[in-house]
Motif scaffolding. Sequence first.
Motif, PDB file in Angstrom:
ATOM      1  N   HIS A 231       0.832  -1.213   0.000  1.00 44.11           N
ATOM      2  CA  HIS A 231       0.000   0.000   0.000  1.00 44.11           C
ATOM      3  C   HIS A 231       0.862   1.257   0.000  1.00 44.11           C
ATOM      4  O   HIS A 231       0.678   2.149   0.810  1.00 44.11           O
ATOM      5  CB  HIS A 231      -0.955  -0.008   1.193  1.00 44.11           C
ATOM      6  CG  HIS A 231      -2.262   0.639   0.861  1.00 44.11           C
ATOM      7  ND1 HIS A 231      -2.769   1.706   1.547  1.00 44.11           N
ATOM      8  CD2 HIS A 231      -3.151   0.384  -0.124  1.00 44.11           C
ATOM      9  CE1 HIS A 231      -3.923   2.078   1.013  1.00 44.11           C
ATOM     10  NE2 HIS A 231      -4.174   1.294  -0.007  1.00 44.11           N
ATOM     11  N   LYS A 296     -15.164  15.206  20.580  1.00 41.69           N
ATOM     12  CA  LYS A 296     -13.756  15.615  20.611  1.00 41.69           C
ATOM     13  C   LYS A 296     -13.090  15.229  21.924  1.00 41.69           C
ATOM     14  O   LYS A 296     -11.903  15.008  21.989  1.00 41.69           O
ATOM     15  CB  LYS A 296     -13.672  17.146  20.447  1.00 41.69           C
ATOM     16  CG  LYS A 296     -13.799  17.612  19.017  1.00 41.69           C
ATOM     17  CD  LYS A 296     -12.541  17.272  18.384  1.00 41.69           C
ATOM     18  CE  LYS A 296     -11.938  17.523  17.190  1.00 41.69           C
ATOM     19  NZ  LYS A 296     -11.449  16.264  16.565  1.00 41.69           N
ATOM     20  N   HIS A 307      -8.910   7.108   6.718  1.00 42.05           N
ATOM     21  CA  HIS A 307      -7.626   6.752   6.087  1.00 42.05           C
ATOM     22  C   HIS A 307      -6.891   8.036   5.731  1.00 42.05           C
ATOM     23  O   HIS A 307      -7.503   9.021   5.340  1.00 42.05           O
ATOM     24  CB  HIS A 307      -7.882   5.934   4.809  1.00 42.05           C
ATOM     25  CG  HIS A 307      -6.690   5.158   4.366  1.00 42.05           C
ATOM     26  ND1 HIS A 307      -5.688   5.731   3.624  1.00 42.05           N
ATOM     27  CD2 HIS A 307      -6.321   3.884   4.594  1.00 42.05           C
ATOM     28  CE1 HIS A 307      -4.761   4.824   3.382  1.00 42.05           C
ATOM     29  NE2 HIS A 307      -5.111   3.687   3.968  1.00 42.05           N
ATOM     30  N   ARG A 308      -5.566   7.987   5.852  1.00 34.85           N
ATOM     31  CA  ARG A 308      -4.768   9.169   5.514  1.00 34.85           C
ATOM     32  C   ARG A 308      -4.916   9.532   4.040  1.00 34.85           C
ATOM     33  O   ARG A 308      -4.928  10.692   3.676  1.00 34.85           O
ATOM     34  CB  ARG A 308      -3.292   8.880   5.835  1.00 34.85           C
ATOM     35  CG  ARG A 308      -2.301   9.921   5.357  1.00 34.85           C
ATOM     36  CD  ARG A 308      -2.561  11.280   5.973  1.00 34.85           C
ATOM     37  NE  ARG A 308      -2.495  11.254   7.416  1.00 34.85           N
ATOM     38  CZ  ARG A 308      -1.352  11.226   8.090  1.00 34.85           C
ATOM     39  NH1 ARG A 308      -0.200  11.149   7.463  1.00 34.85           N
ATOM     40  NH2 ARG A 308      -1.363  11.254   9.411  1.00 34.85           N
ATOM     41  N   ARG A 316     -10.110  -1.846  -1.335  1.00 33.37           N
ATOM     42  CA  ARG A 316      -9.902  -3.164  -0.705  1.00 33.37           C
ATOM     43  C   ARG A 316     -11.087  -3.525   0.199  1.00 33.37           C
ATOM     44  O   ARG A 316     -11.459  -4.677   0.343  1.00 33.37           O
ATOM     45  CB  ARG A 316      -8.598  -3.165   0.087  1.00 33.37           C
ATOM     46  CG  ARG A 316      -7.356  -2.828  -0.728  1.00 33.37           C
ATOM     47  CD  ARG A 316      -6.182  -2.521   0.139  1.00 33.37           C
ATOM     48  NE  ARG A 316      -6.451  -1.344   0.965  1.00 33.37           N
ATOM     49  CZ  ARG A 316      -5.594  -0.919   1.915  1.00 33.37           C
ATOM     50  NH1 ARG A 316      -4.468  -1.571   2.156  1.00 33.37           N
ATOM     51  NH2 ARG A 316      -5.890   0.155   2.618  1.00 33.37           N
ATOM     52  N   ARG A 390       1.649  -8.404   4.088  1.00 35.12           N
ATOM     53  CA  ARG A 390       2.388  -7.181   3.756  1.00 35.12           C
ATOM     54  C   ARG A 390       3.891  -7.387   3.599  1.00 35.12           C
ATOM     55  O   ARG A 390       4.585  -6.543   3.033  1.00 35.12           O
ATOM     56  CB  ARG A 390       2.119  -6.140   4.865  1.00 35.12           C
ATOM     57  CG  ARG A 390       2.751  -4.774   4.658  1.00 35.12           C
ATOM     58  CD  ARG A 390       2.385  -4.073   3.332  1.00 35.12           C
ATOM     59  NE  ARG A 390       0.980  -3.937   3.071  1.00 35.12           N
ATOM     60  CZ  ARG A 390       0.217  -2.927   3.468  1.00 35.12           C
ATOM     61  NH1 ARG A 390       0.729  -1.971   4.211  1.00 35.12           N
ATOM     62  NH2 ARG A 390      -1.064  -2.868   3.175  1.00 35.12           N
TER      63      ARG A 390
HETATM   64  C1  SDX Z   1      -4.281   0.998   7.692  1.00 34.53           C
HETATM   65  O1  SDX Z   1      -1.471   4.283   5.276  1.00 34.53           O
HETATM   66  C2  SDX Z   1      -1.958   3.165   4.850  1.00 34.53           C
HETATM   67  O2  SDX Z   1      -1.972   2.921   3.663  1.00 34.53           O
HETATM   68  C3  SDX Z   1      -2.429   2.218   5.935  1.00 34.53           C
HETATM   69  C4  SDX Z   1      -3.145   0.961   5.445  1.00 34.53           C
HETATM   70  C5  SDX Z   1      -2.197   0.032   4.716  1.00 34.53           C
HETATM   71  O3  SDX Z   1      -2.673  -0.803   3.947  1.00 34.53           O
HETATM   72  O4  SDX Z   1      -0.961   0.069   5.033  1.00 34.53           O
HETATM   73  O5  SDX Z   1      -4.216   1.298   4.597  1.00 34.53           O
HETATM   74  C6  SDX Z   1      -3.683   0.144   6.627  1.00 34.53           C
HETATM   75  O6  SDX Z   1      -3.590   1.374   8.590  1.00 34.53           O
HETATM   76  C7  SDX Z   1      -5.719   1.420   7.571  1.00 34.53           C
HETATM   77  C8  SDX Z   1      -6.172   2.388   8.737  1.00 34.53           C
HETATM   78  C9  SDX Z   1      -6.548   1.518   9.942  1.00 34.53           C
HETATM   79  N1  SDX Z   1      -6.762   2.353  11.131  1.00 34.53           N
HETATM   80  C10 SDX Z   1      -8.008   2.515  11.649  1.00 34.53           C
HETATM   81  O7  SDX Z   1      -9.032   2.047  11.148  1.00 34.53           O
HETATM   82  C11 SDX Z   1      -8.021   3.301  12.959  1.00 34.53           C
HETATM   83  C12 SDX Z   1      -9.142   4.362  12.909  1.00 34.53           C
HETATM   84  N2  SDX Z   1      -8.778   5.382  11.960  1.00 34.53           N
HETATM   85  C13 SDX Z   1      -8.083   6.551  12.435  1.00 34.53           C
HETATM   86  O8  SDX Z   1      -7.257   6.361  13.530  1.00 34.53           O
HETATM   87  C14 SDX Z   1      -7.564   7.456  11.328  1.00 34.53           C
HETATM   88  O9  SDX Z   1      -8.585   7.568  10.407  1.00 34.53           O
HETATM   89  C15 SDX Z   1      -6.294   7.096  10.606  1.00 34.53           C
HETATM   90  C16 SDX Z   1      -5.151   6.835  11.547  1.00 34.53           C
HETATM   91  C17 SDX Z   1      -6.497   5.879   9.771  1.00 34.53           C
HETATM   92  C18 SDX Z   1      -5.915   8.256   9.691  1.00 34.53           C
HETATM   93  O10 SDX Z   1      -5.482   9.284  10.507  1.00 34.53           O
HETATM   94  P1  SDX Z   1      -5.104  10.729   9.881  1.00 34.53           P
HETATM   95  O11 SDX Z   1      -4.936  10.685   8.414  1.00 34.53           O
HETATM   96  O12 SDX Z   1      -3.982  11.268  10.672  1.00 34.53           O
HETATM   97  O13 SDX Z   1      -6.433  11.518  10.098  1.00 34.53           O
HETATM   98  P2  SDX Z   1      -6.725  12.309  11.406  1.00 34.53           P
HETATM   99  O14 SDX Z   1      -6.411  11.435  12.579  1.00 34.53           O
HETATM  100  O15 SDX Z   1      -6.044  13.621  11.298  1.00 34.53           O
HETATM  101  O16 SDX Z   1      -8.304  12.466  11.309  1.00 34.53           O
HETATM  102  C19 SDX Z   1      -8.840  13.526  10.566  1.00 34.53           C
HETATM  103  C20 SDX Z   1     -10.106  13.891  11.340  1.00 34.53           C
HETATM  104  C21 SDX Z   1      -9.854  14.139  12.823  1.00 34.53           C
HETATM  105  O17 SDX Z   1     -10.799  15.063  13.289  1.00 34.53           O
HETATM  106  P3  SDX Z   1     -10.309  16.625  13.462  1.00 34.53           P
HETATM  107  O18 SDX Z   1      -9.090  16.608  14.362  1.00 34.53           O
HETATM  108  O19 SDX Z   1      -9.977  17.092  12.045  1.00 34.53           O
HETATM  109  O20 SDX Z   1     -11.516  17.300  14.064  1.00 34.53           O
HETATM  110  O21 SDX Z   1     -11.042  12.792  11.284  1.00 34.53           O
HETATM  111  C22 SDX Z   1     -11.264  12.296  12.597  1.00 34.53           C
HETATM  112  C23 SDX Z   1     -10.142  12.802  13.479  1.00 34.53           C
HETATM  113  O22 SDX Z   1     -10.592  12.960  14.819  1.00 34.53           O
HETATM  114  N3  SDX Z   1     -11.196  10.845  12.499  1.00 34.53           N
HETATM  115  C24 SDX Z   1     -12.042  10.008  13.099  1.00 34.53           C
HETATM  116  C25 SDX Z   1     -11.634   8.728  12.683  1.00 34.53           C
HETATM  117  N4  SDX Z   1     -10.572   8.825  11.875  1.00 34.53           N
HETATM  118  C26 SDX Z   1     -10.307  10.136  11.773  1.00 34.53           C
HETATM  119  N5  SDX Z   1     -13.083  10.210  13.939  1.00 34.53           N
HETATM  120  C27 SDX Z   1     -13.716   9.105  14.367  1.00 34.53           C
HETATM  121  N6  SDX Z   1     -13.418   7.819  14.006  1.00 34.53           N
HETATM  122  C28 SDX Z   1     -12.379   7.609  13.161  1.00 34.53           C
HETATM  123  N7  SDX Z   1     -12.057   6.367  12.812  1.00 34.53           N
END
Ligand code: SDX
Length: 430
Positions: A231, A296, A307-308, A316, A390
């Motif tokens: 990825h 918050k 997802h970032r 997927r 992976r």
């Molecule tokens: C993988 O990078 C890759 O390619 C990874 C991956 C791979 O194949 O290698 O795709 C695999 O890691 C998938 C992601 C799995 N993780 C989760 O499902 C955990 C839950 N998701 C989050 O922790 C979060 O969405 C991330 C870590 C995945 C992304 O984080 P970012 O890009 O740093 O986004 P962010 O944390 O800055 O969130 C942006 C906003 C925030 O709100 P504000 O501060 O702007 O007000 O969205 C909110 C976050 O609070 N937010 C969520 C959320 N994810 C982001 N709110 C509630 N639930 C969520 N899941």
Amino acid sequence: MSDKKATLSIDGLAEAVELPIYSGTLGPDVVDVGGLTARGMFTYDPGFVSTAACESQITFIDGNKGVLLHRGYPIEQLADESDYLETCYLLLYGELPNKAQKEKFVSTVHRHTMVHEQIRTFFNGFRRDAHPMAIMCGVVGALSAFYHDSLDISDEQHRQVAAFRLIAKMPTLAAMSYKFSTGQPFMYPDNSLNYAENFLHMMFGNPCEPSNISPVLSRAMDRIFLLHADHEQNASTSTVRLAGSSGANPFACIAAGIAALWGPSHGGANEAVLEMLEEIGDVSRIDEFVARAKDKDDPFRLMGFGHRVYKNFDPRAKVMKESADEVLAELGLENDPLLAIAKRLEEIALHDDYFIEKKLYPNVDFYSGIILKAIGIPTSMFTVIFAVGRTVGWIAHWNEMISGSYRIGRPRQLYTGHVMRDYVPLQERK
Ligand code: SDX
């Protein structure tokens, strides 16, 4: 590359700074900011949200369109038409193999599936209830002790052997980390089986009777490995690249990747999704958890969402959702309560303004846990499965870097600590 330029005017500098812009074959252009150092400045981008750390030809993601290409081939086509080891060949060598190439690749992987007998005793140092990811971090890193002295990373042949050893041994070590927790004997690989069948054989087989591997489950297992294969520059792959940039051996680099993957924000999310669905317990409680995810002041996040890069559906997740329906129907589990909660949660979240505004869609981890649970994989093994799939992506990126020109990765910082000050002898301190 291109002859486009960015012109940056900086307060305090008489002349604007011209920075070259490069274009890839797909995706956004990049600005080469190397010229800023000569002006005594760095860029600042915590979390590398807007930073391209390398050039690569392996995988392309368009987060807005929900596109994922491996060497140009869409993930949906590979999931439908290909298999995991063929996708490994594609990621490593850049082209799909012909019949002879595929047969040779598969037979070479088969020749490396066993681990050194000393590794078996290595497990005895762990408690039986050790998390399998902790075991994998230790055991994969320990492979360095078995192969480090015969590995010259500048030698392509040595890098090839390391790739085969890692792709072939990860399922064996993963199954061992599970068997160790059950007190059952380790199972030797059976090379008459395909990759996914062999893994399920080593996970659930026992020496007293022949393994009876369901083709439905082995096909689902193979697809899960395939969907997790690579990825681009995710956290664990970037960790492998950074470790590799110091010249560390590939086993140490992959162990570093496993450690980075373990976090619940990354590969640990699949385990966290299952725990979350079990905590929700009933569709009537979904609103409570959605409210917490939006609060918050509450650290709770909906695991498996967001997802970032993907600001649209993770392609997927779509394939995984189809697989979940197929596997559960085949197993007569289509009324699985966790699947019902997952589908209802997805429906509610995708219509909720907060999730729409923040573009939070289900990611690869949202449905994978449901399939893994249906296959009989214990929750603690979910991230281990992710690491097995992976490994080929980590190795492909490591090899792409080492076989090209590279420098040790060494980010800079914005320092906000104390300015220089003199030491205060103990007796003079308050
Ligand atoms: C993988 O990078 C890759 O390619 C990874 C991956 C791979 O194949 O290698 O795709 C695999 O890691 C998938 C992601 C799995 N993780 C989760 O499902 C955990 C839950 N998701 C989050 O922790 C979060 O969405 C991330 C870590 C995945 C992304 O984080 P970012 O890009 O740093 O986004 P962010 O944390 O800055 O969130 C942006 C906003 C925030 O709100 P504000 O501060 O702007 O007000 O969205 C909110 C976050 O609070 N937010 C969520 C959320 N994810 C982001 N709110 C509630 N639930 C969520 N899941």
